[in-house]
Write a protein that holds these residues in place. Structure first.
Motif, PDB file in Angstrom:
ATOM      1  N   VAL A  54       0.841  -1.200   0.000  1.00  0.00           N
ATOM      2  CA  VAL A  54       0.000   0.000   0.000  1.00  0.00           C
ATOM      3  C   VAL A  54       0.877   1.252   0.000  1.00  0.00           C
ATOM      4  CG1 VAL A  54      -1.584   1.365   1.410  1.00  0.00           C
ATOM      5  CG2 VAL A  54      -2.046  -1.056   1.008  1.00  0.00           C
ATOM      6  N   LEU A  55       1.954   1.227   0.789  1.00  0.00           N
ATOM      7  CA  LEU A  55       2.798   2.417   0.906  1.00  0.00           C
ATOM      8  C   LEU A  55       3.566   2.716  -0.379  1.00  0.00           C
ATOM      9  CD1 LEU A  55       4.138   2.028   4.544  1.00  0.00           C
ATOM     10  CD2 LEU A  55       2.527   3.726   3.676  1.00  0.00           C
ATOM     11  N   ILE A  56       3.960   1.681  -1.116  1.00  0.00           N
ATOM     12  CA  ILE A  56       4.690   1.957  -2.360  1.00  0.00           C
ATOM     13  C   ILE A  56       3.738   2.041  -3.551  1.00  0.00           C
ATOM     14  CG2 ILE A  56       6.852   0.968  -1.533  1.00  0.00           C
ATOM     15  CD1 ILE A  56       6.300  -1.531  -3.076  1.00  0.00           C
TER      16      ILE A  56
ATOM     17  N   SER B  65       9.396   8.875   1.193  1.00  0.00           N
ATOM     18  CA  SER B  65      10.227   9.166   0.034  1.00  0.00           C
ATOM     19  C   SER B  65      11.237  10.273   0.316  1.00  0.00           C
ATOM     20  CB  SER B  65       9.355   9.544  -1.169  1.00  0.00           C
ATOM     21  OG  SER B  65       8.565  10.662  -0.875  1.00  0.00           O
ATOM     22  N   GLU B  66      11.023  11.018   1.409  1.00  0.00           N
ATOM     23  CA  GLU B  66      11.982  12.082   1.716  1.00  0.00           C
ATOM     24  C   GLU B  66      12.633  11.802   3.057  1.00  0.00           C
ATOM     25  OE1 GLU B  66       9.983  15.869   1.207  1.00  0.00           O
ATOM     26  OE2 GLU B  66       8.835  14.905  -0.410  1.00  0.00           O
ATOM     27  N   ILE B  67      13.948  11.817   3.039  1.00  0.00           N
ATOM     28  CA  ILE B  67      14.718  11.334   4.183  1.00  0.00           C
ATOM     29  C   ILE B  67      14.605  12.251   5.390  1.00  0.00           C
ATOM     30  CG2 ILE B  67      16.854  12.521   3.573  1.00  0.00           C
ATOM     31  CD1 ILE B  67      16.719   8.867   4.596  1.00  0.00           C
ATOM     32  N   ARG B  68      14.259  13.535   5.161  1.00  0.00           N
ATOM     33  CA  ARG B  68      14.301  14.497   6.268  1.00  0.00           C
ATOM     34  C   ARG B  68      13.295  14.167   7.374  1.00  0.00           C
ATOM     35  NH1 ARG B  68      12.343  19.065   2.090  1.00  0.00           N
ATOM     36  NH2 ARG B  68      10.328  18.144   1.641  1.00  0.00           N
ATOM     37  N   TYR B  69      12.143  13.571   7.005  1.00  0.00           N
ATOM     38  CA  TYR B  69      11.180  13.225   8.044  1.00  0.00           C
ATOM     39  C   TYR B  69      11.759  12.170   8.975  1.00  0.00           C
ATOM     40  CZ  TYR B  69       7.819  15.780   5.255  1.00  0.00           C
ATOM     41  OH  TYR B  69       7.168  16.758   4.581  1.00  0.00           O
TER      42      TYR B  69
END
Lengths: 185, 185, 185
Positions: A54-56, B65-69
């Motif tokens: 689901v996440l991808i 998808s974004e590493i900062r989180y």
């Protein structure tokens, strides 16, 4: 590629089976009936993978579009239901099967995340999620704090397994080799 | 638009940080170990946004998808782990950080839902979900009834914050102004 | 097709209403306040369908993109809040409404899964998930082991209802007929 397409499902099915056993054992211990046992088998065996898919964005998840995951889960649930004394004779079976399922799933989850283009760090994390998701859901459904949050060991093992696959991918090592190393850890 | 694209992430990261602190504090109070603390930091900080992104079809979610989180969550978890006495000295820190995170997230969540074309009422609700989702998941993982269901205050604050953004959008007010008003509430 | 497009929403709304009542009753019994009651109404009434829609890729889920589901849930929550003695006079109302909601939802869920091209077995399972998902989430939020895992009856009823719809579809029977039979069971 053809080999990978064979290989990932085998890891997935192996992980599904051992996790489903783990879910069924927990359900028997909480005195759920046969339906509850089968539900926990399926959820424990497949929810990590379903969450990952689901996440991808890989919907419907493989666990729902391919019948074999359901079959493997039901078989594991029935084995535990009808042959609980045998399954129970293995020492602390829930923990044992958890660890084995974790290794299978972390490797398979990381590979699938890489195939869907996630960054290496996130692929390793999604591998870990695939590994621990089923067990966490099992414990939440049984109104318990998830085991994996209390015992480092398994999560670290899952993260290590997934990381090795990711590093292997970056170094250009074949999936098979790195998956074997990752799973063995 | 360029400003919005800067602004939403800043709200998101701020909310992530304070929620991650809240999750880490709850984990320390329940005597989870370092891995459990980091997981609860990440889940509390990001699950509201992940749920929102999955529901509006923005997969993989920004939090993955974004590493900062991930970085912000891990830093919040480590700060709490190594400097718990300092974090704890703030009065009832879980509640405090919950309220702050809620405001940030409700605003950011409503904005993102509007951008994805949801109706105003639903955008406000998704803003509220973004705001309360992380805390609810934290409490579910700790096998507790979510705080937010027991105390109106936070949910109403989140809904109010999100609603103001939505109303602002309908009136053509710039995101920045309405977000500031919404967040301030 | 026009009839189906009318028919599925009616089943969905009926199921949503009775499930929302069930969630609101459980929330009142646990002494949650009005916000907690409304959240449990919405979650119990809609989470099965939301989970189904996310899994088959129909995002944003109908429960979020169409306002009527929210309205029905809120009305059910308010009825329960202001007229609890009346709702409570029905014998064991949670169980009663659970069973009714289950039948509605299992049928509607299976139909939607068929429309999205899932295999018959999986459509039946997704129908069951739609039927039990809301109640399971309600119990998880209240930190209890889901009722449905303890009492076969409802899950089997849901699975049977969904299965009949699926078999009817394979035999070319119209949705309406098989849905009526499935729902009646």
């Amino acid at each position: 590629m053809a080999t990978v397409q064979l290989f990932v499902p085998i890891l997935d099915l192996g992980g599904t089976f051992v996790f489903a056993i783990s879910g069924a054992v927990a359900a028997v211990n909480r005195r759920l009936d046969i339906f509850g046992i089968l539900v926990l088998s399926f959820v424990t065996g497949n929810f990590g993978g379903i969450a990952r898919d689901v996440l991808i964005g890989a919907v419907p998840p493989a666990a729902l579009s391919e019948i074999r995951y359901l079959l493997v889960s039901v078989i594991a649930g029935l084995i535990t239901f009808f042959w609980y004394s045998g399954v129970d004779r293995l020492r602390s079976p829930v923990l044992l099967f958890d660890a084995a399922g974790l290794a299978f799933f972390a490797v398979a989850g990381a590979q699938k995340a890489i195939e869907f283009g996630l960054s290496p760090v996130m692929a390793a994390l999604l591998g870990m999620l695939t590994g621990i998701g089923g067990g966490v859901t099992r414990d939440v459904l049984l109104a318990e704090i998830p085991h994996v949050l209390r015992s480092d060991l398994y999560a670290v093992a899952a993260l290590a397994g997934a990381s090795i696959v990711v590093v292997g991918d970056m170094l250009g090592i074949s999936y098979e080799v790195s998956a074997l190393i990752g799973g063995a850890l």
